[in-house]
Design a protein around this motif. Structure first.
Motif, PDB file in Angstrom:
ATOM      1  N   ALA A  70      -3.391 -32.387  14.767  1.00  0.00           N
ATOM      2  CA  ALA A  70      -2.232 -31.991  15.581  1.00  0.00           C
ATOM      3  C   ALA A  70      -0.921 -32.472  14.964  1.00  0.00           C
ATOM      4  O   ALA A  70       0.114 -32.456  15.629  1.00  0.00           O
ATOM      5  N   ARG A  95       3.526 -26.591  14.085  1.00  0.00           N
ATOM      6  CA  ARG A  95       3.972 -27.081  15.394  1.00  0.00           C
ATOM      7  C   ARG A  95       4.487 -25.958  16.284  1.00  0.00           C
ATOM      8  O   ARG A  95       4.545 -26.101  17.499  1.00  0.00           O
ATOM      9  N   GLU A  96       4.892 -24.834  15.653  1.00  0.00           N
ATOM     10  CA  GLU A  96       5.284 -23.667  16.442  1.00  0.00           C
ATOM     11  C   GLU A  96       4.062 -23.063  17.130  1.00  0.00           C
ATOM     12  O   GLU A  96       4.176 -22.418  18.154  1.00  0.00           O
ATOM     13  N   ARG A 124       9.354 -26.525  23.927  1.00  0.00           N
ATOM     14  CA  ARG A 124       8.755 -25.524  23.037  1.00  0.00           C
ATOM     15  C   ARG A 124       9.808 -24.560  22.491  1.00  0.00           C
ATOM     16  O   ARG A 124       9.516 -23.766  21.621  1.00  0.00           O
ATOM     17  N   GLY A 125      11.014 -24.599  23.066  1.00  0.00           N
ATOM     18  CA  GLY A 125      12.099 -23.771  22.559  1.00  0.00           C
ATOM     19  C   GLY A 125      12.371 -22.513  23.364  1.00  0.00           C
ATOM     20  O   GLY A 125      13.201 -21.697  22.977  1.00  0.00           O
TER      21      GLY A 125
ATOM     22  N   MET B   1       0.742 -13.061  16.767  1.00  0.00           N
ATOM     23  CA  MET B   1       1.430 -14.068  15.938  1.00  0.00           C
ATOM     24  C   MET B   1       2.568 -14.729  16.735  1.00  0.00           C
ATOM     25  O   MET B   1       3.297 -14.053  17.440  1.00  0.00           O
ATOM     26  N   THR B   2       2.665 -16.015  16.630  1.00  0.00           N
ATOM     27  CA  THR B   2       3.725 -16.719  17.345  1.00  0.00           C
ATOM     28  C   THR B   2       5.040 -16.531  16.591  1.00  0.00           C
ATOM     29  O   THR B   2       5.110 -16.724  15.389  1.00  0.00           O
ATOM     30  N   LYS B   4       8.944 -17.438  15.575  1.00  0.00           N
ATOM     31  CA  LYS B   4       9.686 -18.678  15.427  1.00  0.00           C
ATOM     32  C   LYS B   4      10.751 -18.738  16.512  1.00  0.00           C
ATOM     33  O   LYS B   4      11.459 -17.781  16.756  1.00  0.00           O
ATOM     34  N   ARG B   5      10.797 -19.861  17.190  1.00  0.00           N
ATOM     35  CA  ARG B   5      11.706 -19.910  18.325  1.00  0.00           C
ATOM     36  C   ARG B   5      12.182 -21.347  18.473  1.00  0.00           C
ATOM     37  O   ARG B   5      11.447 -22.219  18.867  1.00  0.00           O
ATOM     38  N   ARG B   6      13.418 -21.582  18.088  1.00  0.00           N
ATOM     39  CA  ARG B   6      13.910 -22.959  18.164  1.00  0.00           C
ATOM     40  C   ARG B   6      15.217 -23.005  18.906  1.00  0.00           C
ATOM     41  O   ARG B   6      16.274 -23.061  18.294  1.00  0.00           O
ATOM     42  N   ASN B   7      15.169 -22.927  20.191  1.00  0.00           N
ATOM     43  CA  ASN B   7      16.385 -23.032  20.963  1.00  0.00           C
ATOM     44  C   ASN B   7      16.694 -24.513  21.163  1.00  0.00           C
ATOM     45  O   ASN B   7      16.163 -25.168  22.054  1.00  0.00           O
ATOM     46  N   SER B  92       3.927 -32.669  18.524  1.00  0.00           N
ATOM     47  CA  SER B  92       3.178 -31.452  18.164  1.00  0.00           C
ATOM     48  C   SER B  92       3.814 -30.213  18.794  1.00  0.00           C
ATOM     49  O   SER B  92       3.122 -29.350  19.317  1.00  0.00           O
ATOM     50  N   SER B  93       5.115 -30.153  18.762  1.00  0.00           N
ATOM     51  CA  SER B  93       5.827 -28.986  19.299  1.00  0.00           C
ATOM     52  C   SER B  93       6.985 -28.690  18.342  1.00  0.00           C
ATOM     53  O   SER B  93       7.254 -29.473  17.429  1.00  0.00           O
ATOM     54  N   PRO B  94       7.709 -27.606  18.551  1.00  0.00           N
ATOM     55  CA  PRO B  94       8.803 -27.306  17.608  1.00  0.00           C
ATOM     56  C   PRO B  94      10.008 -28.251  17.721  1.00  0.00           C
ATOM     57  O   PRO B  94      10.944 -28.123  16.937  1.00  0.00           O
TER      58      PRO B  94
END
Lengths: 329, 250
Positions: A70, A95-96, A124-125, B1-2, B4-7, B92-94
């Motif tokens: 992780a 991590r995304e 998570r954004g 597919m995830t 990309k998202r970084r707010n 473990s997150s963005p």
């Protein structure tokens, strides 16, 4: 040479076409002053969907392996990748796509379930509107709407865990690490969480660690047994049965009964019963013999409990398996 | 597919919600918490000095508030990391360590808003200085906040026990805000003990502000030294907090 942006897109396309796999190569972790926590762990498993359960005793290295995968803990040596992304080189991209529910994580006492999920989604954004919508939907989906605005501190242990699981499930991470999610919960709460995990494994890859063998047997599509930092066995339950070599377990209530199998292993079970692991034909023969001797017994397919103890515990005396040597567990 | 998202604003807001807004909303008693300590020392010093140290005490209370608010990040982060495992979930997150830390730092300021508002009103009423004086006061207070928040963050990432952190937090807050001469000028301390006061960076910060509001005359060299210490230590700790703290364990 392609410009960086184009290269990134190409890499992304290549990764999307690669088989979804979790690959560990010689992962080793040593903490100062303690025995090696992970010792050259290597395995490959599909990570497209389903539950991969890592089982082992306390201190077997389950949490260490989970935290390394992780991206929370750096390995001392070795590498691992998930869906083509390296845990050390592609950390941000991984991590995304991943989310973790750590062992012993707790819902923050001064938040409500709605606030817990909402805040996690912000991390998570997601924007505020999307986070609020997702939190509401997840609470409804898990039947928690009536508790959504109750402070976590007033919730039962089961609801607190469900809140935490709801948080990671509400993100769109497709790789979920869930470390001993049901520890300390009553049987009903555990069953509720199992239902949730069963539903979400249909479209997520869930890496579950547990020391409840029935939980692993119930939920997992694939299992890995870890003992003292090493992988002892891996596969689905049938593969593990095959590795053990026996398909049936004959339990005899009278541990002093004079029964000797022609094929198999005789052990003293942790419940004090005499237990014989054997083949289908031999189980049949033993059943007839035991009926004639008027002994109480039961016959069951070999369970994960049986496999685990068989593979993890060392026999008291090594001997020829076919003759049926004895050991205690 | 995830995708990309970084707010980043969302990520900052998450920390502010968890560590300040939800805490204040769900437990309103916390609103009083940060106000009490600096205000009580201010009142005691003002009474003992018969009002002559009111301006200096307000400046001291503002600085103490900022330092205490920065230091409390230590206990808060440790509580969230060790008791709730929030930091593990965020790693473990963005969200990056810098964004998490910045969000938590802002949350500490917001959590201390009741104290800042009351003390700022008192400063506007009782501290008579130039616009430059107010600007210096603000700059020093911000630097002291950077210093204490960075120190708190570094300590919290190495700690595994919140009890230890709360103890550290209490000790450091006392060493940085109660013992050093920030509610009064250093001239009140007998000479041999003044050297001990200079161990704390808050002493240098207080000297700059007290000079700016006309309470402590200083030579240009002393003033330059004070600025060098305050700037140096704040930026060093900020660098260490961002670069060297154990966000991901090794």
């Amino acid at each position: 040479m392609a410009p960086p942006r184009k290269r990134t897109i190409c890499m992304q396309m290549l990764r999307d076409q690669m088989p979804k796999e979790l690959i560990c190569k010689n992962l080793t972790k040593k903490y100062a002053g303690t025995p090696t926590a992970l010792d050259h762990v290597s395995f490959t498993t599909s990570s497209s969907k389903g539950i991969f359960a890592l089982i082992g005793r306390n201190g077997a290295g389950k949490t260490t392996l989970t935290r390394i995968l992780a991206t929370e803990l750096a390995p001392s040596s070795g590498t691992a990748s998930i869906n083509g992304l390296d845990i050390l080189d592609d950390t941000n991209e991984l991590r995304e796509r991943m989310a973790i529910l750590p062992q012993e994580s707790r819902a923050v006492a001064w938040l409500t379930p709605r606030q817990t999920i909402y805040s996690y989604l912000l991390y998570r954004g997601f924007d505020r509107a999307e986070s609020a919508k997702r939190a509401k939907n997840m609470l409804e989906r898990l039947g928690m709407s009536k508790y959504s605005d109750t402070l976590n501190r007033y919730l039962s242990g089961g609801l607190k865990r469900k809140t935490m699981i709801a948080a990671i499930l509400s993100s769109d991470a497709d790789i979920l690490f869930v470390d001993e999610p049901t520890t300390g919960l009553d049987p009903l709460s555990r069953a509720e969480l199992w239902d949730v995990l069963k539903e979400f494994k249909k479209d997520h890859f869930i890496f579950l660690t547990t020391h409840y063998l029935e939980e692993a047997e119930m939920l997992a599509d694939k299992l890995c047994i870890l003992e003292k930092g090493k992988t002892v066995a891996m596969g689905d339950i049938d593969m593990l049965r095959n590795k053990m070599g026996y398909q049936y377990s004959v339990s005899i209530f009278d541990k002093n009964a004079k029964v000797k199998p022609l094929v198999g292993k005789t052990v003293t079970g942790h419940n004090g019963k005499k237990q014989i692991f054997t083949t289908r034909d031999e189980a049949n023969r033993l059943a007839k013999d035991l009926i004639e001797k008027e002994k109480k017994f039961s016959i069951n397919p070999v369970s994960l409990d049986d496999i685990f103890f068989y593979l993890v515990k060392k026999p008291i005396s090594e001997g020829d398996e076919e003759k049926g040597d004895d050991y205690d567990y | 597919m995830t995708t990309k998202r970084r707010n980043v604003f969302s990520q900052l807001y998450a920390s502010i919600l968890i560590n300040a807004i939800y805490a204040m909303k769900n437990y309103p008693i916390t609103l009083l918490n940060t106000l009490l300590a600096p205000l009580s020392i201010l009142i005691v010093i003002t009474l003992i000095s018969k009002g002559t140290l009111l301006g200096v005490s307000i400046e001291g209370a503002l600085m103490a508030s900022m330092v205490a608010s920065g230091m409390s990040i230590q206990g808060d982060l440790s509580h969230l990391k060790n008791d709730f495992k929030l930091q593990d979930m965020v790693v473990s997150s963005p969200t990056s360590s810098a964004v998490y830390m910045l969000g938590m730092a802002i949350s500490e300021v917001i959590y201390s808003l009741p104290a800042f508002i009351v003390l700022t009103i008192l400063a506007a009423l009782f501290i008579h200085t130039t616009v430059t004086g107010y600007f210096i006061l603000l700059t020093v207070i911000v630097l002291m906040f950077i210093f204490s928040i960075s120190l708190g963050f570094i300590i919290s990432t190495f700690s595994t026990d919140v009890m230890q952190n709360w103890a550290f937090s209490g000790i450091l807050s006392t060493l940085l805000t109660t013992i050093p001469p920030i509610y009064y000028t250093i001239t009140y301390i007998p000479l041999p003990f003044r050297y001990i006061a200079y161990i704390s960076p808050t002493t240098y910060a207080a000297e700059i502000v007290q000079n700016a509001i006309g309470a402590l005359p200083l030579s240009l060299t002393s003033l330059a030294l004070d600025w060098a210490v305050v700037l140096g230590i704040s930026l060093c700790l900020l660098f260490l907090a961002v670069k060297k703290s154990r966000w991901r364990e090794v």
